[in-house]
Motif scaffolding. Structure first.
Motif, PDB file in Angstrom:
ATOM      1  N   UNK B  33      18.008  23.435  26.767  1.00 35.98           N
ATOM      2  CA  UNK B  33      17.682  23.992  25.384  1.00 35.98           C
ATOM      3  C   UNK B  33      17.455  25.400  25.701  1.00 35.98           C
ATOM      4  N   UNK B  34      18.423  26.133  25.910  1.00 34.10           N
ATOM      5  CA  UNK B  34      18.141  27.566  26.219  1.00 34.10           C
ATOM      6  C   UNK B  34      18.578  28.459  25.084  1.00 34.10           C
ATOM      7  N   UNK B  35      18.189  29.805  25.195  1.00 25.90           N
ATOM      8  CA  UNK B  35      18.537  30.595  23.961  1.00 25.90           C
ATOM      9  C   UNK B  35      18.760  32.016  24.583  1.00 25.90           C
ATOM     10  N   UNK B  36      19.827  32.607  24.357  1.00 31.47           N
ATOM     11  CA  UNK B  36      19.976  33.960  24.779  1.00 31.47           C
ATOM     12  C   UNK B  36      20.322  34.867  23.754  1.00 31.47           C
ATOM     13  N   UNK B 316      11.080  42.873  32.613  1.00 33.34           N
ATOM     14  CA  UNK B 316      12.217  42.831  32.331  1.00 33.34           C
ATOM     15  C   UNK B 316      13.427  42.856  33.265  1.00 33.34           C
ATOM     16  N   UNK B 317      12.839  43.769  34.592  1.00 33.16           N
ATOM     17  CA  UNK B 317      13.662  44.123  35.431  1.00 33.16           C
ATOM     18  C   UNK B 317      14.233  42.919  36.221  1.00 33.16           C
ATOM     19  N   UNK B 318      13.382  42.057  36.501  1.00 27.77           N
ATOM     20  CA  UNK B 318      13.687  40.710  37.433  1.00 27.77           C
ATOM     21  C   UNK B 318      14.948  40.034  36.426  1.00 27.77           C
ATOM     22  N   UNK B 319      14.561  39.781  34.946  1.00 23.39           N
ATOM     23  CA  UNK B 319      15.546  39.055  34.431  1.00 23.39           C
ATOM     24  C   UNK B 319      17.072  39.722  34.203  1.00 23.39           C
ATOM     25  N   UNK B 320      17.035  41.209  33.953  1.00 21.04           N
ATOM     26  CA  UNK B 320      18.229  41.620  34.183  1.00 21.04           C
ATOM     27  C   UNK B 320      18.915  41.505  35.388  1.00 21.04           C
ATOM     28  N   UNK B 321      18.150  41.645  36.589  1.00 21.97           N
ATOM     29  CA  UNK B 321      18.543  41.359  37.852  1.00 21.97           C
ATOM     30  C   UNK B 321      19.200  39.938  38.085  1.00 21.97           C
ATOM     31  N   UNK B 322      18.630  39.107  37.422  1.00 21.65           N
ATOM     32  CA  UNK B 322      19.037  37.897  37.417  1.00 21.65           C
ATOM     33  C   UNK B 322      20.594  37.530  36.804  1.00 21.65           C
ATOM     34  N   UNK B 323      20.717  38.385  35.527  1.00 21.93           N
ATOM     35  CA  UNK B 323      21.946  38.351  35.025  1.00 21.93           C
ATOM     36  C   UNK B 323      22.930  38.918  35.869  1.00 21.93           C
ATOM     37  N   UNK B 324      22.598  40.098  36.514  1.00 20.93           N
ATOM     38  CA  UNK B 324      23.671  40.789  37.253  1.00 20.93           C
ATOM     39  C   UNK B 324      23.999  40.089  38.367  1.00 20.93           C
ATOM     40  N   UNK B 392      21.077  38.436  25.832  1.00 18.85           N
ATOM     41  CA  UNK B 392      19.913  39.102  25.481  1.00 18.85           C
ATOM     42  C   UNK B 392      18.663  38.253  26.474  1.00 18.85           C
ATOM     43  N   UNK B 393      18.517  38.594  27.767  1.00 20.52           N
ATOM     44  CA  UNK B 393      17.826  37.911  28.636  1.00 20.52           C
ATOM     45  C   UNK B 393      16.300  38.193  28.659  1.00 20.52           C
ATOM     46  N   UNK B 398      12.068  33.547  33.291  1.00 25.70           N
ATOM     47  CA  UNK B 398      13.188  33.961  34.518  1.00 25.70           C
ATOM     48  C   UNK B 398      13.913  32.885  35.149  1.00 25.70           C
ATOM     49  N   UNK B 399      13.246  31.933  35.221  1.00 31.98           N
ATOM     50  CA  UNK B 399      13.936  30.621  35.643  1.00 31.98           C
ATOM     51  C   UNK B 399      14.860  30.021  34.416  1.00 31.98           C
ATOM     52  N   UNK B 400      14.507  30.267  33.358  1.00 26.96           N
ATOM     53  CA  UNK B 400      15.627  29.849  32.437  1.00 26.96           C
ATOM     54  C   UNK B 400      16.833  30.775  32.347  1.00 26.96           C
ATOM     55  N   UNK B 401      16.644  32.084  32.454  1.00 35.17           N
ATOM     56  CA  UNK B 401      17.631  33.026  32.550  1.00 35.17           C
ATOM     57  C   UNK B 401      18.822  32.527  33.872  1.00 35.17           C
TER      58      UNK B 401
END
Lengths: 424, 424
Positions: B33-36, B316-324, B392-393, B398-401
């Motif tokens: 149940x995730x939401x981006x 925010x930086x770790x979330x964007x890093x996870x996406x990348x 939109x992370x 971070x785990x959910x991202x």
């Protein structure tokens, strides 16, 4: 001072005029800087709600667990909607809670109704010239919205029990471009009267007499704002309107309950009206400030509202008493001035002799006392009789209210005598 | 996974499809149940500003001694206007501070420009069909305002240095009904790019090429929102526009600085633009919530802003890093997906193969991952190539991202293979 000037011989009037001019001159020399223009709460009234900042003690969660700090929630916090619904005599489902200004909700309501239509009705702009009924004297900011949005204003006389409903019904029967009607139903701005049960019932039944899209605008700005020990009762319009099929847009705010410029606002109406309003608002915003809404719930719940209003009453009552005392002392039994004795609200409305109000305001200004401009209580700033002046005694200190009223009474007497001499 | 599917033999594609379907099935069974979908700050980001409530410690006075609790002050608090001016690279005199929503200021700007005209210009509605230039992909809420107000949107390609300015200038030369142009000049929503100095200069010079009333809409929502250690510089447009005679309406807010739903907003522009805006706003409100403005001054002044933004960056930086990391691991060197690597803002913009984006969003939804609807980043929700998706992370953990990106990448691969098989 004689009770009537028209029967007064000219020499006596001239003598009066000299005496009043001397008195007026002394007021001018006192270097007053007094202001009775707007219905602003005093500093002491604002102090009553100073607990607001910090009241959350770090807990930004609503009752349903949602985080008030984040985006969203166009309808406002459920617990605040309930509070607004109680204020307006309707249900939480039919009430939304907004930002700091109910005026903005009113502006949006008229804008959306004109451009897009609300509650499934056709947009007002389909009429050649949409018109709104305005009981007078009334609230200048209501009139300013209509004027800006190109909605013509038709005046209706305000009586001691509300608008002249015979006139309202007759106008609706003969003019199919009338799309709405303004109301301040309790402690009306400026006359201070409260609509009678019979008037509320007749207004609630207007829908079927009017065109589709007709909207009763019900600005219940002073719903809980008693000055007298026993306040006026107001019949709740929502259930009556719902039964009759009349769309009523109710408004209220905490501007004169908590901090005037930093409160919360409410709008109520039929489910269809509210949902179409929210749909339109959703284009213009993501949601209201729910943190401030949560602060207001914390302050106003569990008796907080009643306690606050008692505090306001204690501060306002002496100021209104000072106005009444001065007016009675100078004009009791006189034809020079009639005035309202409101049980609540923010204003005392006075009527001078015809053609005298502007001169009174000008004289007062020259003596250092700012009054609401004559005419402001009428659409297009035109008081056809030039006689209504709105006095707003809430903001100045009691001492200043007393001084102001001395200047004001002198100006009314002087302007009246001047006119009698000029006309006589 | 092969880098290109078009050269892949059918049996291999079918094998791939089976493997991906099995993998997708496992994601579906995980009951995500995730939401981006939206650029909402996370709870931890909101916590950074929790000092706001109570920060005034009973002192509700502005620097000039005025009482922030009472009515008035349409321009906003002087000290906050200065703060907004610094954010927007202009002067306090040319900046106003408003309520919690800059979107509302944008709505009002377009509304007033259309109905009444701003800064002395003729109202947009005098054109048969007013039109606005929209770099795409762009921000859905900008597009929604235009659509609601009946302003036609003309798309212009967004490049890595800003909008295609040759196209913009050519459109202005050939179409005299173009009344404005939307921009998110820094960390653009959704592509994350920042306009180059050359592009800013060309936009600042558009006024003389356009019709009277032309308005550059400059939504600088992410002015101080760096994710990378070294943020992008943005040339200040105000002095350039002023010199060229171009009207630029700048907007910003603290929605992604303090509490998303309970911040303050800013608008800046020429003196004429700001004063005509204030005049119009004065019909719709008495003033913004100055108490909340005062809270924001207290929190953001004297290094407070920089400290806050460093806090956001760290979250925010770790979330964007996870996406990348996920996108690189799955699609580095692949033709299946291209994506942005923003130095700030709230979004990663991805482009699938043409015709695949809607299917990706649908597959993800069925697996419990909400994505912004495909097409949302284009006017009228129509992405002609059906390829852009906005990620939109910020809000999820971070785990959910990380989990979300695994589902997302699987959906992109599966949808791409499905399409190749269907087309092949």
């Amino acid at each position: 001072m004689p009770a009537s000037l028209s029967t007064c011989p000219k020499p006596q009037l001239e003598e009066l005029q000299s005496a009043l001019r001397a008195q007026y001159q002394r007021h001018c020399e006192a270097n007053h800087a007094l202001d009775l223009t707007r219905g602003k709460p005093s500093t002491a009234q604002l102090d009553l709600s100073d607990a607001l900042d910090g009241i959350l003690a770090g807990n930004y969660r609503a009752e349903d667990g949602s985080d008030c700090r984040n985006y969203g929630g166009l309808h406002g916090l459920p617990e605040l909607r309930q509070l607004g619904a109680t204020l307006l005599g309707t249900s939480a489902e039919q009430t939304i809670a907004g930002g700091s200004s109910s005026l903005t909700l009113m502006y949006f309501t008229l804008l959306f109704a004109k451009l897009f239509g609300l509650a499934g009705a056709p947009p007002w702009q389909l009429h050649r010239q949409p018109k709104i009924l305005c009981p007078v004297p009334g609230y200048d900011r209501h009139f300013a919205i209509c004027e800006r949005l190109g909605i013509e204003m038709i005046t209706v006389a305000m009586r001691s029990d509300g608008p002249d409903m015979d006139a309202v019904e007759a106008l609706l029967a003969e003019d199919d471009e009338i799309v709405g009607m303004w109301n301040v139903p309790k402690y009306s701005n400026p006359t201070g009267i409260t609509y009678s049960d019979a008037v509320v019932r007749r207004i609630a039944a207007l829908g079927p007499r009017a065109q589709p899209g007709f909207l009763v605008l019900w600005d219940n700005a002073y719903a809980v704002h008693d000055i007298a020990a026993k306040g006026d009762p107001l019949t709740a319009i929502a259930p009556l309107a719902q039964a009759a099929g009349t769309e009523v847009a109710q408004f209220a705010s905490t501007s004169k309950i908590t901090h005037a410029g930093a409160g919360v606002s409410f709008m109520a109406g039929s489910q269809a009206l509210i949902e179409s309003m929210v749909e339109q608002l959703g284009i213009a915003m993501i949601g209201p400030d729910k943190v401030n809404q949560l602060r207001h719930v914390a302050l106003l719940k569990a008796g907080g509202l009643a306690e606050l209003m008692a505090g306001h009453q204690a501060l306002l009552a002496p100021r209104f008493a000072a106005v009444e005392e001065a007016l009675s002392a100078h004009f009791s039994g006189s034809e020079l001035l009639s005035w309202s004795r409101p049980n609540g609200g923010y204003f005392v409305s006075v009527d001078t002799l015809p053609g005298v109000a502007s001169r009174v305001v000008a004289l007062a200004a020259a003596a250092g006392v700012k009054l609401t401009p004559a005419g402001a209580t009428f659409p297009y700033n035109r008081d056809p009789a030039d006689r209504n002046i709105r006095l707003a005694p809430s903001f100045p200190s009691l001492e200043d209210v007393v001084s102001t009223m001395q200047v004001f009474c002198c100006c009314v007497q002087l302007a009246s005598v001047e006119q009698q001499l000029a006309n006589g």
